[in-house]
Design a protein around this motif. Structure first.
Motif, short mmCIF file in Angstrom:
data_model
loop_
_atom_site.label_atom_id
_atom_site.label_comp_id
_atom_site.label_asym_id
_atom_site.label_seq_id
_atom_site.Cartn_x
_atom_site.Cartn_y
_atom_site.Cartn_z
N UNK A 116 15.35 68.21 80.40
CA UNK A 116 14.55 69.43 80.41
C UNK A 116 14.60 70.11 79.04
N UNK A 117 15.77 70.08 78.41
CA UNK A 117 15.88 70.63 77.06
C UNK A 117 14.97 69.86 76.10
N UNK A 118 14.93 68.54 76.22
CA UNK A 118 14.05 67.73 75.36
C UNK A 118 12.58 68.03 75.64
N UNK A 119 12.24 68.20 76.92
CA UNK A 119 10.87 68.58 77.26
C UNK A 119 10.52 69.93 76.66
N UNK A 120 11.48 70.85 76.69
CA UNK A 120 11.25 72.16 76.09
C UNK A 120 10.95 72.06 74.61
N UNK A 121 11.63 71.17 73.92
CA UNK A 121 11.36 70.97 72.49
C UNK A 121 9.94 70.46 72.26
N UNK A 122 9.49 69.55 73.14
CA UNK A 122 8.14 69.03 73.01
C UNK A 122 7.11 70.13 73.22
N UNK A 123 7.33 70.96 74.24
CA UNK A 123 6.40 72.06 74.51
C UNK A 123 6.38 73.05 73.35
N UNK A 124 7.53 73.28 72.74
CA UNK A 124 7.59 74.21 71.61
C UNK A 124 6.94 73.64 70.36
N UNK A 125 7.05 72.33 70.18
CA UNK A 125 6.53 71.70 68.97
C UNK A 125 5.05 71.33 69.07
N UNK A 126 4.52 71.32 70.30
CA UNK A 126 3.13 70.91 70.47
C UNK A 126 2.20 71.94 69.86
N UNK A 127 0.98 71.51 69.62
CA UNK A 127 0.00 72.32 68.88
C UNK A 127 -0.20 73.70 69.49
N UNK A 128 -0.15 73.80 70.82
CA UNK A 128 -0.45 75.06 71.47
C UNK A 128 0.55 76.15 71.21
#
Length: 324
Positions: free
Chosen positions: A288-300
């Protein structure tokens, strides 16, 4: 040693509690109704207690039956977490991941994040469920979801933990050019509560917006409310009132094609916090922490979001001026 109930028996009991109907519970569990009834009778025999009072028309759980269901949910969830612990230790972020998302986040946060996930974790199969916050949290506790993307603050039940991702600022949205076209931010105390249109009861965004502006629910327009942000923008464009919209929704294009104005507040606008919610016992915390990083780094969720909303706050979404 006393005999113990099986996890399968507990799953059937939970299904019956959720459906309050033997036929529907059996269908949900992919078994026959007779198999479900026999399994629950065996469970009652093992525990030496009556869990369910039955007749041809009604299912009524006894007081001890309700208490057993609560503990059964925890036991089944912990058993699932045990299995997931072993699976994720072997191959993190592969296989199935069940994610709940609330409707005021899903259309705007997911597109760019999912594209990034497909590239970075091609073996991850993300199953999405869009629903209101309380439903997502109930499904989390029942181990039907692995995590949920929600907005805080929210009165979280025991057993739920959160991973805050970012603050999502509210902007004032109006069709009135006198209110919307000014370049300077709008003083938050200038809002007229009776002119404020919000989502209907049950959507946490409504309560967030009311609390953010220091208002009471009764002060807002309760005669007119919407079930979605799209409907809400149409109501505002029709001149029925003004509203507050989250920044990610505006950056995600909810005002595209309209002639509405988006204006920031002063002092810095009120905000909600977007976060992952998950069971405290989950074995997938690191994932979940890794998913959070992806959501934070994504374009949106980059600085481009703030730049885009800043531009939209200075001018109407369409060139034709405000709708009257």
């Amino acid at each position: 040693m006393a005999a113990l109930p099986s996890l399968q028996q507990l799953r059937y009991l939970i299904a019956l509690h959720e459906e309050q109907h033997f036929g529907r519970a059996a269908e949900k569990s992919f078994i026959t109704q007779s198999t479900l009834s026999a399994s629950l009778r065996d469970l009652e025999s093992t525990l030496d207690v009556t869990l369910v009072e039955r007749d041809r028309r009604h299912v009524a759980f006894t007081a001890v039956g309700d208490a057993v269901v609560l503990r059964a949910r925890d036991l089944v969830a912990q058993a699932n977490d045990l299995v997931e612990l072993c699976a994720t230790a072997r191959n993190p972020l592969t296989g199935n991941f069940r994610l709940g998302v609330i409707p005021t986040i899903a259309p705007f946060a997911l597109p760019s994040s999912l594209a990034t996930l497909r590239v970075q974790y091609p073996k991850l199969k993300l199953f999405l469920r869009e629903d209101l916050t309380d439903v997502c949290l109930d499904r989390l506790l029942a181990s039907a979801l692995d995590a949920a993307l929600i907005a805080l603050p929210y009165d979280l039940p025991a057993g739920i933990d959160t991973l805050p991702l970012f603050d999502d600022e509210f902007l004032f949205v109006t069709a009135d050019p006198k209110l919307g076209s000014a370049h300077s931010p709008l003083p938050i105390d200038k809002i007229e509560p009776e002119q404020l249109l919000l989502l209907e009861d049950g959507h946490c965004l409504r309560e967030h917006a009311i609390a953010a502006c220091g208002l009471k629910s009764a002060q807002t327009n309760r005669t007119l409310s919407a079930t979605s942000l799209i409907t809400l923008t149409h109501m505002v464009e029709s001149g029925l009132g003004h509203t507050l919209l989250p920044e990610i929704a505006i950056a995600g294009g909810v005002l595209s094609g309209s002639s509405l104005y988006a204006r920031r507040f002063t002092p810095r606008g009120p905000a909600r916090t977007i976060a992952f919610a998950f069971r405290k016992t989950t074995a997938r915390r690191e994932e979940i922490v890794e998913l959070g990083k992806v959501f934070m780094q994504s374009k949106g969720f980059t600085g481009a979001l703030r730049a885009k909303t800043a531009r939209q706050a200075r001018k109407p979404a369409a060139a034709g001026g405000a709708a009257r």
